[in-house]
Design an enzyme around this catalytic site. Sequence first.
Site, PDB file in Angstrom:
ATOM      1  N   ALA A 222      42.787  45.230  41.974  1.00  0.00           N
ATOM      2  CA  ALA A 222      43.965  46.102  42.171  1.00  0.00           C
ATOM      3  C   ALA A 222      44.922  45.862  41.012  1.00  0.00           C
ATOM      4  O   ALA A 222      46.116  45.583  41.189  1.00  0.00           O
ATOM      5  CB  ALA A 222      44.643  45.844  43.521  1.00  0.00           C
ATOM      6  N   LEU A 223      44.393  45.981  39.834  1.00  0.00           N
ATOM      7  CA  LEU A 223      45.099  45.528  38.631  1.00  0.00           C
ATOM      8  C   LEU A 223      46.300  46.410  38.305  1.00  0.00           C
ATOM      9  O   LEU A 223      46.248  47.636  38.423  1.00  0.00           O
ATOM     10  CB  LEU A 223      44.132  45.525  37.442  1.00  0.00           C
ATOM     11  CG  LEU A 223      42.885  44.645  37.620  1.00  0.00           C
ATOM     12  CD1 LEU A 223      42.016  44.705  36.366  1.00  0.00           C
ATOM     13  CD2 LEU A 223      43.256  43.196  37.934  1.00  0.00           C
TER      14      LEU A 223
ATOM     15  N   HIS B 271      48.819  42.130  35.478  1.00  0.00           N
ATOM     16  CA  HIS B 271      47.498  41.583  35.154  1.00  0.00           C
ATOM     17  C   HIS B 271      47.120  41.912  33.705  1.00  0.00           C
ATOM     18  O   HIS B 271      46.541  41.091  33.001  1.00  0.00           O
ATOM     19  CB  HIS B 271      46.420  42.200  36.053  1.00  0.00           C
ATOM     20  CG  HIS B 271      46.547  41.866  37.506  1.00  0.00           C
ATOM     21  ND1 HIS B 271      46.848  42.810  38.460  1.00  0.00           N
ATOM     22  CD2 HIS B 271      46.400  40.701  38.164  1.00  0.00           C
ATOM     23  CE1 HIS B 271      46.873  42.238  39.657  1.00  0.00           C
ATOM     24  NE2 HIS B 271      46.612  40.957  39.508  1.00  0.00           N
TER      25      HIS B 271
ATOM     26  N   SER C 184      53.224  43.451  41.832  1.00  0.00           N
ATOM     27  CA  SER C 184      52.303  42.777  42.743  1.00  0.00           C
ATOM     28  C   SER C 184      51.366  43.833  43.309  1.00  0.00           C
ATOM     29  O   SER C 184      51.791  44.963  43.576  1.00  0.00           O
ATOM     30  CB  SER C 184      53.079  42.137  43.892  1.00  0.00           C
ATOM     31  OG  SER C 184      52.219  41.843  44.977  1.00  0.00           O
TER      32      SER C 184
END
Length: 305
Positions: free
Chosen positions: A32-33, A37, A185
């Site tokens: 779930a980048l 990330h 997030s």
Amino acid sequence: MQTFQHPRQMREHLDALRHQGHTIALVPTMGALHEGHLQLVDEAARHGDTVLVSIFVNPTQFGPNEDFSRYPRDLESDRAKLQQRGAHLIFAPTPELMYPEGAATRVCVQHLTAHLCGPLRPGHFDGVATVVTQLFHIAGPCTAIFGQKDFQQLAVIRRLVRDLHMPVHIVAHPTVRDSDGLALSSRNAYLSTDERQRALCIPAALQQVHDAFHSGIRTPARLTQCATSHIAPRVDAVDYISLVCPDTLAPLRDDIPQHHSALLAVAVRIGTTRLIDNILLSTAPSPVFPRSAQGTKPPRPTSPC
Ligand code: PAF
């Protein structure tokens, strides 16, 4: 950009690269980048000539009532983002490959996990330490990159590496924030529009505490109260708002001595979403929100502590 699923095939491929003199920089993720990330990927490229990203929603770090089954998973979209960002390899194993029938080993880092999220998420850091140990054994990275938003996780991993003499250099990357200040997030995807708006009380409170600290306030109760009074009325539950020692993560009771730093760590629930964030308070000059995904600073809170 090749994707490997099997730990043994991944290891053999990386062994061959290392034989040719390559260094491996690892970015461990649960997929779930988001931009946070991807900035870890950019950082990894500065530390190794092969950038490996692991994508694995690790079941052992989720409690029975946590969001393991609903955690967002989209390997194809993650792959496209990583390709665009120039990552070289993906390791995306299944739970059965990482934890074969009869797997009975857990890695436990003591003391640091007695604070903050540790008591509230029993077994969580054992799951993190176990999977990170596995990833380091499979990948043999020279460097691994972790975000500072998960400050306690970072501390646990640093201690794990030190205690077990793992030959891996751990690099911490500053929290990446959206233009409104909310820390990026994967769990932000759960928030409704109203919940996301309410979540902005977290970066606003961190900014207030930062300002209070830099105006000379050093009393833990006052700094904590400053954050609590801003956050508590706007969220559905406060798991903790704590001022702790950045090295031990133990709560601070006495005034922060001159030239010492402190960490204000926050975990709250908004709707069914649990959010964490933190700010390191230090007399070394550093802006609160140094890295925004969109390059702007969040609005400053209106009411002072
Ligand atoms: O921070 C995360 O995404 C996870 O805790 C990690 C480090 C990839 C271990 O599963």
